[in-house]
Design a protein around this motif. Structure first.
Motif, PDB file in Angstrom:
ATOM      1  N   GLN A   1      -4.322   7.984   0.674  1.00 60.40           N
ATOM      2  CA  GLN A   1      -5.643   7.525   1.125  1.00 60.40           C
ATOM      3  C   GLN A   1      -5.771   7.640   2.646  1.00 60.40           C
ATOM      4  O   GLN A   1      -6.878   7.656   3.186  1.00 60.40           O
ATOM      5  CB  GLN A   1      -5.838   6.038   0.755  1.00 60.40           C
ATOM      6  CG  GLN A   1      -5.850   5.788  -0.723  1.00 60.40           C
ATOM      7  CD  GLN A   1      -7.264   5.577  -1.244  1.00 60.40           C
ATOM      8  OE1 GLN A   1      -8.236   5.924  -0.571  1.00 60.40           O
ATOM      9  NE2 GLN A   1      -7.375   5.040  -2.432  1.00 60.40           N
TER      10      GLN A   1
ATOM     11  N   ASP B   1      -0.330   4.047  -2.088  1.00 68.65           N
ATOM     12  CA  ASP B   1      -1.659   4.592  -1.753  1.00 68.65           C
ATOM     13  C   ASP B   1      -1.646   5.417  -0.466  1.00 68.65           C
ATOM     14  O   ASP B   1      -2.682   5.593   0.170  1.00 68.65           O
ATOM     15  CB  ASP B   1      -2.668   3.445  -1.579  1.00 68.65           C
ATOM     16  CG  ASP B   1      -2.683   2.515  -2.770  1.00 68.65           C
ATOM     17  OD1 ASP B   1      -3.353   2.850  -3.744  1.00 68.65           O
ATOM     18  OD2 ASP B   1      -2.032   1.449  -2.727  1.00 68.65           O
TER      19      ASP B   1
ATOM     20  N   MET C   1       0.817  -1.227   0.000  1.00 70.42           N
ATOM     21  CA  MET C   1       0.000   0.000   0.000  1.00 70.42           C
ATOM     22  C   MET C   1       0.850   1.277   0.000  1.00 70.42           C
ATOM     23  O   MET C   1       0.325   2.361   0.215  1.00 70.42           O
ATOM     24  CB  MET C   1      -0.950   0.009   1.203  1.00 70.42           C
ATOM     25  CG  MET C   1      -2.064  -0.997   1.076  1.00 70.42           C
ATOM     26  SD  MET C   1      -3.395  -0.690   2.244  1.00 70.42           S
ATOM     27  CE  MET C   1      -4.420  -2.143   2.002  1.00 70.42           C
TER      28      MET C   1
END
Length: 383
Positions: A321, A318, A315
């Motif tokens: 986010q 990301d 992740m």
């Protein structure tokens, strides 16, 4: 309507008796319901209306479900306090548990099993045995839950008797609600021995019907699947292929239970485990950002656990986010800070630390402290 009207005056029990008797011959169902409601209202206030027991038993001869439910509530309440009244209640409930209407059979069985009395155990057991083989799914479902109540009254009899074998057979029932109740019941009765253990036949049967279960039924099956060890690699892939559909489920409980199964199945194969995590990433991120705060927290806590087990790389791209929104509750901000600390790499450290520097001036002192601590731990990890 409001129940306030029943509490206006502290009416005499005798008045209530007169009322019950006067409406007993009445054709108007509403009048009968109101009379019984009055009795229940007094009972909930703590006024002793046990003297009306025989009148309530008489009132039980009705096909109106609303009256039945209230009368059963009354019977169970007073039967537990008075052994003589218990026999009267048991007789009424037993009779109703063989009624032509399956809803009445199920309700009577549920109330009968709610009498937590050793003295009426055998009556309950007979009714439960009959209910387990009933033609109606609702009655079978209620009978399975009755087994749990019997177990709490007399654990030895349930463990040593053959009633559990019947419940085991119901894992193959054609009604999925019966099956999910059977899973819970066996789990509770066999808790000391590790609960229900899936065999490959039971596992295959349940997986073929997994889409028919309610979300809580699916969770019950998935919870047991998480402990299941497939005998071959082919079986493991079969399980994952069937569960693939559930990763699109809108329920957080189903998705998280499903992700646990995937993680456990691939725990010994790191390459496959990485693939599984990449597959789990989109639904987890979607859930984390679209769920209400309480659910979102649970999903974020799962993500943090996955990342902290050496899987941060999946992740790292990301990280944005997990930037805090101004209206996030404190507990969400705390877990997001922990996730950002896990995700920081030499490439992403600058935007992450810049974002955290904003939080240092947060109005919430706890978030300010946690942000400073997070920046320090990143600095120590990435000198």
């Amino acid at each position: 309507g409001s129940g306030g009207q029943y509490f206006d005056k502290k009416g005499e029990v005798n008045e209530l008796r007169q009322l019950l008797r006067s409406v007993s011959m009445d054709k108007d169902i509403k009048k009968k319901r109101d009379a019984i409601k009055k009795v229940i209202a007094y009972m909930t206030l703590g006024i002793d209306v046990s003297r009306l027991f025989t009148d309530m038993v008489m009132a039980c001869h009705t096909t109106d479900l609303v009256q039945k439910k209230m009368i059963y509530l009354y019977l169970v309440n007073y039967a537990e306090q008075n052994a003589e009244l218990a026999i009267l209640a048991v007789n009424t409930l037993q009779k109703d548990s063989t009624d032509d209407d399956p809803t009445i059979r199920g309700l009577a069985l549920r109330s009968l099993c709610s009498l937590r009395l050793e003295s009426v155990f055998e009556y309950c057991e007979t009714a439960v045995r009959r209910g387990l083989t009933d033609v109606n799914g609702y009655v079978r479902k209620t009978a399975v839950m009755g087994c749990i109540k019997l177990f709490h009254v007399n654990p030895r009899m349930v463990r040593e008797g053959d009633i559990l074998d019947t419940v085991h057979r119901l894992l193959g029932d054609n009604d999925v609600n019966v099956v999910s109740n059977a899973i819970h019941a066996i789990d509770i009765v066999k808790a000391d021995a590790g609960g229900l253990q899936f065999t490959s036949a039971v596992c295959a049967h349940l997986l073929n019907r997994i889409s028919a279960f309610s979300e809580w039924g699916q969770c019950a099956v998935l919870e047991k699947l998480a402990d299941y060890q497939p005998s071959t690699e082919a079986e493991m892939f079969d399980i994952m292929n069937v569960l693939e559909e559930l990763l699109k489920h809108s329920s957080a409980a189903v998705l998280l239970a499903c992700s646990k199964v995937f993680m456990n199945l691939t725990s010994t194969n790191s390459a496959l485990n990485k693939q599984v995590l990449m597959r789990l990433k989109p639904p987890l991120l979607t859930l984390a950002s679209t769920s209400p705060p309480e659910l979102g927290y649970t999903v974020l806590a799962h993500i943090h656990l996955i990342l902290s087990r050496g899987n941060a790389s999946i992740m790292q791209a990301d990280f944005k986010q997990f930037f805090c929104r101004y209206n996030d509750p404190t507990y969400i901000k705390v877990v997001k800070l922990e996730i950002l600390t896990c995700l920081a790499t030499e490439e992403t450290v600058q935007p992450i630390v810049e974002e955290m520097s904003e939080y240092v001036a947060d109005v919430d002192a706890e978030i300010s402290r946690k942000s400073i601590r997070a920046i320090c731990s990143i600095a120590m990890r990435l000198p």
